[in-house]
Design a protein around this motif. Structure first.
Motif, PDB file in Angstrom:
ATOM      1  N   GLY A   4       0.779  -1.232   0.000  1.00 34.62           N
ATOM      2  CA  GLY A   4       0.000   0.000   0.000  1.00 34.62           C
ATOM      3  C   GLY A   4       0.807   1.276   0.000  1.00 34.62           C
ATOM      4  O   GLY A   4       0.259   2.353   0.257  1.00 34.62           O
TER       5      GLY A   4
ATOM      6  N   ALA B 125      -5.005   2.708   1.804  1.00 33.69           N
ATOM      7  CA  ALA B 125      -5.999   2.047   0.956  1.00 33.69           C
ATOM      8  C   ALA B 125      -6.573   3.017  -0.071  1.00 33.69           C
ATOM      9  O   ALA B 125      -7.192   2.597  -1.044  1.00 33.69           O
ATOM     10  CB  ALA B 125      -7.120   1.483   1.827  1.00 33.69           C
TER      11      ALA B 125
ATOM     12  N   LEU C 217      -5.047  -0.409   6.054  1.00 32.00           N
ATOM     13  CA  LEU C 217      -5.292  -1.125   4.804  1.00 32.00           C
ATOM     14  C   LEU C 217      -6.480  -2.075   4.891  1.00 32.00           C
ATOM     15  O   LEU C 217      -7.004  -2.498   3.868  1.00 32.00           O
ATOM     16  CB  LEU C 217      -4.036  -1.924   4.398  1.00 32.00           C
ATOM     17  CG  LEU C 217      -2.806  -1.108   4.006  1.00 32.00           C
ATOM     18  CD1 LEU C 217      -1.652  -2.047   3.668  1.00 32.00           C
ATOM     19  CD2 LEU C 217      -3.104  -0.198   2.824  1.00 32.00           C
TER      20      LEU C 217
END
Length: 601
Positions: free
Chosen positions: A120, A187, A543
């Motif tokens: 991420g 995210a 995330l």
């Protein structure tokens, strides 16, 4: 208002005749090649089954709020983003189903194609090749890098910066590949350069204005993008006196981008965006069918029915993430700093900082009465974050109980000791100034709020200004929603992405709009709660999708519990389209003209 009617009468005549106007403004700063006469020739009516480029004549767009700039990263409101989006494009945008659609990107990054880093910390975008700006210069990854540099330059004070707060750097790997590196695992990799805050601007045009001289760029008004049209002229027209304010009306002329990559689009040879005026008269223009598209007709349901009954236009009210709300100022709008700034963090609000006062206000206001006239244009809500729906808390609620509201004030020591109907405490009276834009539904809401709050011991002064001022830049005025130099204000705002990170930054402590940042940061109410900040930073650094949903739901709940804002209506922002206008496609995550290249008759 007499001047306004004269203006709209002139507008009606001009649009019916479809006069080709010869502009009196300055020519575009960068010379533009033109299409051949045969390509641009307009016909009385389409004769082919498939619409072709330039086959149509002039498309007329009416925005009762006048766009003040055609630069997406200086845009103070949705009207300006819309005017910009006709010309500029992002890498991608979300459709109404929440699916990411490539626009300047060749494909959507994913874990499967290895363009989204598994940890991420980065995302890599591959760009479409052979895309050109309206002046013929090639579009490359370097333009994406520059756009980031421009947005984050503190001298520019971009209105888009909130969507890039998690970005650490942007690098061009080659002409057609750009990599975005994040400060921490995130995210929300699909926020930067996506949707209306993601529009890319050209380095070769704006590089000379990437600093304190940002406002001097001619292309802030004469936009040259990669989209289907470029701005050939931005013209100030009449000055109307509306609500005591001098309001400029504008006409923006768009011509086909001769280098647009889709050979059969756009259908219309020319666009004319008429901006400014009066909402009621915009509704009249829609009823008479003198325009092809009328934006944001926030009018009572009965008026929308009348527009449709006239048979010239159809009214659409697609789902949206906009929430009409009452904003609460947590700073004192009546105290000035040494340099003349009001609503400064130096001075907390003398009574709106009191939670009991805010709770009493929320309990006294009859929100149902405010929502009722909207009809299909909106519905009553208890959340400030409503879309995607899984971010809305099912437990948020508002109790309408004026008697209990008065008791809360009594318990907190706010009493009317002199019998003048206004409560006070320690020499401070509960006197409010409530500001919003000139719009029938908002004036009705103001009257309801005034009646409800005065019934429990407040004194409420109502103030209205034209939308182009209230929703415009903080220039030569102090009546904008960003400055918030009153106690309460009402407007509608939305998250521009299914990921609500940038939207919820509007209540983060260090995002307070102040004079030192030219009121460009998103926390206009200057609310500050360490608990909210903790939740926000946990969500932006996480995330796990399920955990992030829980955190945003909790933020939603905390704002309502703390009465940081009073949500009213999830507005649908109705719009009117000519009955023969086709190709329109809506999404809550972009502006209404996001697919204007597909429109045809």
């Amino acid at each position: 208002m007499r001047n306004a009617r004269k203006f709209y009468k002139a507008l009606t005549v001009g649009l019916v005749l479809i006069v080709v106007l010869v502009g009196c403004g300055a020519p575009a700063a960068t010379p533009l090649p033109t299409e051949t006469e045969s390509t641009l020739a307009a016909t009385e009516a389409p004769t082919e089954a498939v619409p072709t480029r330039g086959q149509g004549g002039t498309l007329t767009l009416l925005y009762f709020q006048a766009p003040t700039v055609v630069n997406p990263h200086l845009s103070p409101g949705t009207k300006d983003l819309s005017a910009s989006r006709i010309t500029y494009e992002p890498l991608a945008s979300f459709d109404k189903d929440g699916k990411l659609i490539p626009i300047l990107a060749a494909e959507i990054p994913s874990l499967e194609n290895s363009q989204v880093a598994a940890d991420g910390t980065s995302v890599t975008w591959t760009l479409k090749q052979d895309v050109r700006w309206g002046d013929g210069e090639p579009f490359t990854a370097d333009d994406v890098v520059f756009t980031y540099q421009y947005i984050m330059n503190p001298d520019v004070k971009s209105s888009s910066a909130g969507s890039y707060s998690d970005v650490d750097s942007v690098e061009a790997l080659d002409d057609n590949t750009v990599k975005i590196n994040f400060k921490q695992p995130t995210a929300a990799w699909d926020t930067p350069f996506v949707g209306p805050f993601g529009m890319i601007i050209p380095r070769h045009i704006f590089e000379a204005y990437n600093g304190a001289n940002f406002a001097d760029a001619p292309e802030n008004l004469q936009a040259i993008g990669t989209g289907p049209y470029f701005v050939s002229e931005y013209r100030k027209e009449d000055v109307l006196i509306i609500g005591g304010n001098a309001v400029s009306t504008v006409k923006i002329i768009y011509e086909i981008n001769p280098h647009y990559r889709e050979p059969d689009k756009p259908f219309f040879r020319r666009l004319e965006l008429q901006g400014g005026g009066d909402l009621n008269l915009a509704g009249q223009a829609a009823r008479e069918g003198t325009v092809d598209f009328a934006w944001n007709l926030a009018l009572p349901e009965g008026t929308l029915v009348d527009i449709e009954a006239a048979g010239k236009m159809r009214v659409l009210a697609p789902p949206s993430s906009f929430v009409e709300r009452i904003m609460i100022n947590f700073t004192d709008p009546n105290k000035e700093t040494a340099d003349g700034e009001r609503s400064s963090l130096q001075f907390p609000h003398p009574f709106l900082s009191d939670l009991q006062v805010r709770r009493a206000m929320a309990m006294a206001i009859e929100r149902e009465a405010i929502a009722a006239p909207y009809g299909r244009g909106g519905q009553l809500v208890t959340n400030i974050l409503v879309e995607p729906s899984f971010f809305a808390s099912p437990t948020n609620a508002f109790e309408h109980n004026p008697q209990k509201a008065a008791e809360l004030l009594e318990e907190a020591g706010w009493i009317d000791s002199n019998g003048d109907g206004v409560r006070e405490k320690d020499g401070v009276e509960l006197r409010l100034v409530f500001l919003t834009s000139i719009q029938p539904l908002r004036q009705a809401a103001q009257e309801q709020v005034k009646k409800d709050l005065e019934s429990i011991g407040f004194a409420v002064e109502l103030k209205q200004v034209d939308a182009s001022i209230f929703l415009g830049p903080p220039k030569d005025t102090t009546d904008t929603r960003r400055q918030f130099y009153t106690d309460l204000e009402e407007f509608a705002f939305s998250n521009k992405s299914p990921d609500p990170t940038a939207y919820m930054a509007a209540w983060v402590c260090d995002q307070a709009a102040q004079k030192e940042n030219d009121w460009s940061l998103p926390n206009w109410s200057r609310y500050c709660n360490p608990e909210f900040d903790t939740l926000f930073h946990q969500a932006t650094g996480g995330l796990d999708p399920g955990k992030r949903v829980e955190l945003f739901v909790r933020m939603n709940e905390l704002l309502i519990e703390d009465v940081a804002v009073i949500p009213l209506v999830n507005t649908r922002q109705p719009m009117a389209l000519s009955v023969d206008l086709k190709g329109y496609d809506s999404t809550p995550w972009d502006v209404e003209v996001w697919k204007i290249a597909d429109w045809y008759k």
